[in-house]
Design an enzyme around this catalytic site. Sequence first.
Site, PDB file in Angstrom:
ATOM      1  N   ARG A  56      10.171  -7.776   0.270  1.00 40.76           N
ATOM      2  CA  ARG A  56      10.590  -7.650  -1.139  1.00 40.76           C
ATOM      3  C   ARG A  56       9.469  -8.092  -2.080  1.00 40.76           C
ATOM      4  O   ARG A  56       9.311  -7.564  -3.175  1.00 40.76           O
ATOM      5  CB  ARG A  56      11.877  -8.448  -1.419  1.00 40.76           C
ATOM      6  CG  ARG A  56      12.285  -8.405  -2.901  1.00 40.76           C
ATOM      7  CD  ARG A  56      13.703  -8.882  -3.150  1.00 40.76           C
ATOM      8  NE  ARG A  56      13.965 -10.200  -2.628  1.00 40.76           N
ATOM      9  CZ  ARG A  56      13.555 -11.343  -3.180  1.00 40.76           C
ATOM     10  NH1 ARG A  56      12.831 -11.319  -4.287  1.00 40.76           N
ATOM     11  NH2 ARG A  56      13.850 -12.502  -2.632  1.00 40.76           N
ATOM     12  N   TYR A 109      14.139  11.107 -21.416  1.00 42.57           N
ATOM     13  CA  TYR A 109      15.081  11.380 -20.324  1.00 42.57           C
ATOM     14  C   TYR A 109      16.394  10.611 -20.556  1.00 42.57           C
ATOM     15  O   TYR A 109      16.374   9.440 -20.950  1.00 42.57           O
ATOM     16  CB  TYR A 109      14.407  10.962 -19.009  1.00 42.57           C
ATOM     17  CG  TYR A 109      15.344  10.810 -17.850  1.00 42.57           C
ATOM     18  CD1 TYR A 109      16.063  11.893 -17.369  1.00 42.57           C
ATOM     19  CD2 TYR A 109      15.520   9.577 -17.229  1.00 42.57           C
ATOM     20  CE1 TYR A 109      16.934  11.747 -16.309  1.00 42.57           C
ATOM     21  CE2 TYR A 109      16.382   9.419 -16.152  1.00 42.57           C
ATOM     22  CZ  TYR A 109      17.097  10.515 -15.700  1.00 42.57           C
ATOM     23  OH  TYR A 109      17.960  10.367 -14.660  1.00 42.57           O
ATOM     24  N   ASP A 181       6.035   7.591 -20.124  1.00 41.58           N
ATOM     25  CA  ASP A 181       6.557   8.159 -18.881  1.00 41.58           C
ATOM     26  C   ASP A 181       5.769   9.448 -18.627  1.00 41.58           C
ATOM     27  O   ASP A 181       5.851  10.401 -19.394  1.00 41.58           O
ATOM     28  CB  ASP A 181       8.067   8.436 -19.057  1.00 41.58           C
ATOM     29  CG  ASP A 181       8.718   8.951 -17.788  1.00 41.58           C
ATOM     30  OD1 ASP A 181       8.038   9.606 -16.983  1.00 41.58           O
ATOM     31  OD2 ASP A 181       9.930   8.710 -17.612  1.00 41.58           O
ATOM     32  N   LYS A 206       9.819  12.488  -8.233  1.00 42.00           N
ATOM     33  CA  LYS A 206       9.481  13.841  -8.686  1.00 42.00           C
ATOM     34  C   LYS A 206       8.126  14.272  -8.113  1.00 42.00           C
ATOM     35  O   LYS A 206       7.989  14.340  -6.911  1.00 42.00           O
ATOM     36  CB  LYS A 206       9.522  13.869 -10.219  1.00 42.00           C
ATOM     37  CG  LYS A 206      10.811  13.278 -10.810  1.00 42.00           C
ATOM     38  CD  LYS A 206      12.012  14.095 -10.427  1.00 42.00           C
ATOM     39  CE  LYS A 206      13.373  13.594 -10.878  1.00 42.00           C
ATOM     40  NZ  LYS A 206      13.597  12.239 -11.251  1.00 42.00           N
TER      41      LYS A 206
END
Length: 380
Positions: A56, A109, A181, A206
């Site tokens: 982590r 978005y 972004d 993406k």
Amino acid sequence: MGNRFFETEILHGKNKSNRKIVSKVTPIYQTSAFVFKDLDELEGFYQGNGQYLYSRTGNPNTDELGEAVARLEGAPAGVAASSGLSAILAGVLAVVKNGDHIVAADDVYGGSFHMLKEELSQFGIETSFVSFNNLDDVEKEIKENTKLLYTESITNPLLRVENLEGVVQLARKHQLNTIVDNTFATPYHCRPYPMGIDLVVHSATKYIGGHSDVTAGVLTGRADLIDRARNKIVNLGANVSPFEAWLTCRGLKTLALRMKAQSTNAKKLAEALQQNRFVEKVYYPFQKEEEGYGAMVTIELAKAVDMNQFFRSLSWIKIAPTLAGVETTVSHPLTTSHRALPPEANEALGITKEVVRISVGIEHAEDIISQFEQAIEKSL
Ligand SMILES: Cc1ncc(COP(=O)(O)O)c(C=O)c1O
């Protein structure tokens, strides 16, 4: 088995290991933690000897993903996260805190809009949404406590190309941080960091991954901010798994090939659909590069087209609430990515029932074009 019992041997028996193995690609470090032979070695980790402790907090595969995207973005540092949204969250929290204000583009978005408006507002972080078409309007929203300008290099779904030079100038004038972004453009087309943007974020789900088989995010940019964002990812548990990071790094290797093929196809499709009288509008950044600027094309169909029949008639082009895979897919922003926006906001942006977002793949351009033409024909 020697003098150990079976139960112990299962766990601690030594396999014949070949220490001469040097693999061509980074192996998958599919482990939740790393082991140490003594306290000195453990202390070495805390002194920064380059070892790993716990996945982590850091893992070779996730680090490779952050570094690889940072290199392509021309940024000094990068960090991977469990999704695009968690990378955005980490980036935003690296620059704002309770009591601060953000000015964000009104056409970001839908998931980012929702996070800023509904989630972060509950923690005393307020966001004003405004059109970034005219930066004078953006400047009017800047207040005493504004800390961040947030936008996208190519917006989703109407493919507006942001004026990043203008955003940087405005941010510098008011000493604000900037986050962009860059999911739709990718560093193949646009590199906001060298232009002066502080943090550049990707939904690696993406184009960075490119094969619709991972959910991941990457944040790149100023090293001090990336350090802070990394702490947020560690402390909020927003890390990506080693396997997903490895898959994303594998996909990234073909980013240039994919973007070139997909952008070329996208431009051809956009040009063909401009000629179709049942397509009211074609959104595509035609003004940019010769070979096409990005692989997304958004269209607004004429009211005469039966929308459901259109989607049914697309045959091998499927509806998918994502984008950027190697296969051409379509989505319906109003009922998926932009569902979170209030109806009046969608209407003001022009995201109507007739708007279809096309993620153009690597098939032959002529096959893609004919699929859309025949689907329109069958839906009249
Ligand atoms: C432009 C953009 N940014 C961020 C995201 C969120 O990414 P993720 O789904 O990986 O959290 C998306 C998802 O569609 C997106 O299109």
